[in-house]
Design an enzyme around this catalytic site. Structure first.
Site, PDB file in Angstrom:
ATOM      1  N   ARG A  33      25.178  59.707  30.439  1.00  0.00           N
ATOM      2  CA  ARG A  33      24.147  60.468  30.978  1.00  0.00           C
ATOM      3  C   ARG A  33      23.112  60.634  29.884  1.00  0.00           C
ATOM      4  O   ARG A  33      23.435  60.555  28.739  1.00  0.00           O
ATOM      5  CB  ARG A  33      24.830  61.822  31.099  1.00  0.00           C
ATOM      6  CG  ARG A  33      23.783  62.987  31.403  1.00  0.00           C
ATOM      7  CD  ARG A  33      24.315  64.167  31.757  1.00  0.00           C
ATOM      8  NE  ARG A  33      24.767  64.851  30.595  1.00  0.00           N
ATOM      9  CZ  ARG A  33      25.335  66.025  30.393  1.00  0.00           C
ATOM     10  NH1 ARG A  33      25.445  66.705  31.805  1.00  0.00           N
ATOM     11  NH2 ARG A  33      25.715  66.773  29.561  1.00  0.00           N
ATOM     12  N   CYS A  47      31.959  65.414  37.778  1.00  0.00           N
ATOM     13  CA  CYS A  47      32.167  65.490  36.749  1.00  0.00           C
ATOM     14  C   CYS A  47      32.235  66.763  35.870  1.00  0.00           C
ATOM     15  O   CYS A  47      32.218  66.967  34.742  1.00  0.00           O
ATOM     16  CB  CYS A  47      31.235  64.331  36.062  1.00  0.00           C
ATOM     17  SG  CYS A  47      29.627  65.126  35.748  1.00  0.00           S
ATOM     18  N   HIS A 106      34.236  78.456  21.941  1.00  0.00           N
ATOM     19  CA  HIS A 106      35.084  77.721  21.097  1.00  0.00           C
ATOM     20  C   HIS A 106      36.620  77.544  21.117  1.00  0.00           C
ATOM     21  O   HIS A 106      37.362  76.491  21.154  1.00  0.00           O
ATOM     22  CB  HIS A 106      34.937  78.037  19.630  1.00  0.00           C
ATOM     23  CG  HIS A 106      33.551  77.892  19.018  1.00  0.00           C
ATOM     24  ND1 HIS A 106      32.912  76.441  19.254  1.00  0.00           N
ATOM     25  CD2 HIS A 106      32.865  78.605  18.226  1.00  0.00           C
ATOM     26  CE1 HIS A 106      31.830  76.535  18.630  1.00  0.00           C
ATOM     27  NE2 HIS A 106      31.560  77.589  18.082  1.00  0.00           N
ATOM     28  N   ASP A 153      26.782  73.471  36.396  1.00  0.00           N
ATOM     29  CA  ASP A 153      25.478  73.900  36.504  1.00  0.00           C
ATOM     30  C   ASP A 153      25.267  74.269  37.861  1.00  0.00           C
ATOM     31  O   ASP A 153      24.534  75.091  38.279  1.00  0.00           O
ATOM     32  CB  ASP A 153      24.599  72.820  36.043  1.00  0.00           C
ATOM     33  CG  ASP A 153      24.201  73.168  34.633  1.00  0.00           C
ATOM     34  OD1 ASP A 153      23.954  74.261  34.277  1.00  0.00           O
ATOM     35  OD2 ASP A 153      24.108  71.966  33.795  1.00  0.00           O
ATOM     36  N   ARG A 189      28.328  62.410  27.386  1.00  0.00           N
ATOM     37  CA  ARG A 189      27.293  63.368  27.124  1.00  0.00           C
ATOM     38  C   ARG A 189      26.512  62.988  25.918  1.00  0.00           C
ATOM     39  O   ARG A 189      27.042  63.311  24.664  1.00  0.00           O
ATOM     40  CB  ARG A 189      27.951  64.855  26.995  1.00  0.00           C
ATOM     41  CG  ARG A 189      28.270  65.512  28.216  1.00  0.00           C
ATOM     42  CD  ARG A 189      29.114  66.935  27.838  1.00  0.00           C
ATOM     43  NE  ARG A 189      29.233  67.633  28.961  1.00  0.00           N
ATOM     44  CZ  ARG A 189      30.305  67.925  29.461  1.00  0.00           C
ATOM     45  NH1 ARG A 189      31.443  67.410  28.878  1.00  0.00           N
ATOM     46  NH2 ARG A 189      30.508  68.612  30.639  1.00  0.00           N
TER      47      ARG A 189
HETATM   48  C1  PEP Z   1      27.986  70.192  34.798  1.00  0.00           C
HETATM   49  O1  PEP Z   1      26.989  70.858  34.718  1.00  0.00           O
HETATM   50  O2  PEP Z   1      28.854  70.516  35.516  1.00  0.00           O
HETATM   51  C2  PEP Z   1      28.007  69.215  33.735  1.00  0.00           C
HETATM   52  C3  PEP Z   1      28.972  68.353  33.815  1.00  0.00           C
HETATM   53  O3  PEP Z   1      27.115  68.864  32.719  1.00  0.00           O
HETATM   54  P1  PEP Z   1      27.333  69.868  31.446  1.00  0.00           P
HETATM   55  O4  PEP Z   1      28.394  70.764  31.524  1.00  0.00           O
HETATM   56  O5  PEP Z   1      27.189  69.012  30.205  1.00  0.00           O
HETATM   57  O6  PEP Z   1      25.780  70.647  31.619  1.00  0.00           O
HETATM   58 MG    MG Z   2      25.112  70.323  33.575  1.00  0.00          MG
END
Ligand code: PEP
Ligand code: MG
Length: 575
Positions: free
Chosen positions: A342, A502, A206, A455, A306
């Site tokens: 997304r 992104c 947070h 990710d 998102r």
């Molecule tokens: C990522 O995985 O880089 C991404 C933008 O998606 P999230 O952070 O929402 O998993």
């Molecule tokens: Mg991701």
């Protein structure tokens, strides 16, 4: 690097052997960009419980403990109602639900029945539920800090002590804490709090999220921070993740003056993303709802909407009409601009109870993102219907992509479902190394790719993205990650199709030059990072970006890459 390293006149050594030097640098994770300097003010520690008291009247004791939890829940709900920050409000509301949870209350009552006084009953109950959250891991484990905060507030209420929280020394200060709970961060006044430094926390804590949304420089996972003395002058670099000690008031003033100059320079930067010699790189925003777009969009569009924020914390999926309204609001808020929607990214750190997914031993490798369609295709189909309807109603054609696409077959299936609904620009997030390696084949089915470096790092480096101790593996300057980005960009160029980034990597101005040099066509980030990235690109030539990309791809160590790229880029700027 999560590890705190002290660099001073005697060189570099690991913190822990010698901490909080008179002069030196503590290192943590820079999670919110910008520089600041000021005197340290530490947040008061948690209330300490006295020795257990004998309980004469168990009913009275239980009522005292339950009332304390109720007061905490009501206070958190009231704070949620008062804040104008939608994201902070949602976090506080969720924490208020936690404090009001009947399971927590029952454990408190059981503890009193077993002979504990009210304070110890609350303490032990919170500890019990906290351990359950930690065992659940991922998103749940990060919520353990919320429960610690509830414990501290409720114990203080039982003992009649003031509510723990942000200090008020009567002058601007750098707030140093073990970690910050949502309730603390909501009350931060940017006029008095200059920067945040915490010993704990990770990139998705947070502290990190709210510091970014308030534009406050922040360093988390900074070991040794709590040993910096109260009132000591420090500098904070939220980009490099450094906290400098041993400066005087004049040094601090100079840093603040330079930071203010930098802010006005950034405020003056406007327009589309361009290198110094005019090579275009679209600069886009990451958002969770139309509210994140605020008064206007200082970007070329939205690169990552998102949509899961609409689904989080709910017992039932939002209905078709509600989804249409949410998507339409975003499409209408970006007139003439690009919006990349997304589809639902559920699982692991974003659990959705209504999906009733079975427990998984290793959820990050389980039914996540697009894979939810394997068990609940209806949820994803309704969402695509709603996006298509929002597009029709607003007259804006969205770009629509799926998260966690892994194979060409998945991409083809998603594209067919989206196109059958009239969606014309269909893409995929590249978050799994297998997908990055097959980017060219995916692009035979799709119109664009967007690389989720958060990710992609996690899966390429086998390191949980929420694990503060593994932050060095998740450093987006790692050449292994950049090789995967390069492969996607190469495939995009060959296919003549856009490939953007992104993930958080796009928000680092220096790394943005590397990504541009690798050939990505857009960079998408949260709003406070836009101006620094735009301004850096505008001062850097495409040839420099390409040379930076070569340096970063060849470096064996991310810190070495960062330093070399910074030096070469500064040399071009000075020339
Ligand atoms: C990522 O995985 O880089 C991404 C933008 O998606 P999230 O952070 O929402 O998993
Ligand atoms: Mg991701």
């Amino acid at each position: 690097m999560a590890e705190a390293v002290v660099t001073g006149a005697q060189g570099t050594r690991t913190a822990g052997t010698q901490r909080a030097p008179a002069t030196g640098t503590l290192r943590g994770l820079g999670v919110s960009p910008g520089r600041a300097a000021g005197r340290v003010c530490r947040m008061a520690g948690p209330p300490r419980l006295p020795d257990p008291l004998p309980v004469a009247d168990a009913a009275r004791e239980a009522a005292l403990a339950v009332r304390a939890l109720e007061e905490v829940a009501a206070d958190l709900a009231a704070r949620a109602g008062r804040t104008s920050d939608a994201e902070a409000g949602a976090i506080l509301e969720a924490q208020s639900f936690m404090a009001a949870d009947s399971g927590l209350r029952e454990t408190v009552e059981e503890n009193v029945a077993a002979g504990m006084d009210a304070g110890h009953a609350v303490d032990a109950a919170c500890d019990h539920h906290r351990r359950a959250l930690l065992e659940a891991g991922g998103y749940f484990a990060e919520r353990a800090a919320d429960l610690d905060d509830i414990r501290n507030r409720a114990v203080a209420a039982v003992l009649g002590l003031p509510v723990p929280g942000i200090p008020d020394p009567g002058h601007p200060f750098v707030l140093v804490a073990e970690d910050l709970a949502p309730a603390d961060t909501v009350n931060l006044d940017p006029a008095t709090v200059l920067a945040l430094v915490t010993e704990k926390g990770g990139p998705t804590s947070h502290t990190a999220i709210l510091a970014r949304s308030r534009g406050l420089p922040a360093v988390v996972a900074c070991r040794g921070a709590l040993e910096i003395g109260e009132g000591i002058w420090v500098s904070v670099d939220g980009t490099a993740g450094e906290v400098g000690t041993g400066l005087g008031e004049q040094d601090a003033e100079e840093i603040l003056r330079r930071a203010a100059d930098e802010r006005s320079r950034l405020a003056a930067s406007a327009g589309p993303g361009r290198t110094a010699d005019g090579h275009g790189v679209e600069l886009l925003l990451n958002i969770g709802s139309a509210a994140d777009l605020g008064a206007g969009v200082d970007a070329e569009g939205v690169g990552l909407f998102r949509t899961e924020f609409l689904f989080l914390g709910r017992k039932d999926a939002p209905g078709f009409e509600e989804q249409v309204a949410a998507y339409e609001a975003v499409l209408r808020a970006v007139p003439g601009g690009k919006v990349v929607v997304r589809t639902l990214d559920a699982g692991t750190d974003k659990p959705l109870p209504f999906l009733e997914l079975p427990e998984e031993p290793n959820p990050a490798l389980g039914v996540r993102g697009l894979r939810v369609g394997r068990v609940r295709q209806d949820v994803l189909d309704v969402q695509l219907d709603a996006i298509a309807e929002a597009a029709r109603a607003s007259g804006v054609r969205p770009w629509v992509m799926a998260p966690m696409v892994t194979t060409v077959g998945e991409a083809a299936d998603f594209a067919a479902r989206a196109r059958a609904r009239g969606i014309t620009r269909v893409g995929a997030m590249i978050e799994v190394p297998a997908a990055a390696l097959r980017a060219g084949h995916l692009l035979r089915e799709l119109d664009f790719l967007s690389i989720g470096t958060n990710d992609l790092s996690q899966y390429a480096f086998a390191a949980d993205r929420q694990h503060g101790e593994l932050a060095d593996l998740l450093d987006p300057w790692q050449a292994g990650l950049l090789r995967l980005v390069a492969e996607c960009a190469r495939a995009g160029r060959a296919a003549g199709k856009p490939v953007g980034v992104c993930g958080e990597a796009a928000a680092d101005p220096l790394l943005a030059t590397v990504l541009t040099g690798l050939g990505v066509t857009s960079l998408s980030m949260s709003a406070p990072s836009l101006a620094p990235v735009r301004e850096r690109l505008a001062r850097t030539s495409l040839a420099r970006c390409e040379a930076n990309a070569r340096i970063a791809l060849d470096a064996d160590d991310p810190a070495v890459a960062r330093e070399a790229v910074a030096e070469e880029t500064a040399a071009e700027h000075a020339a």
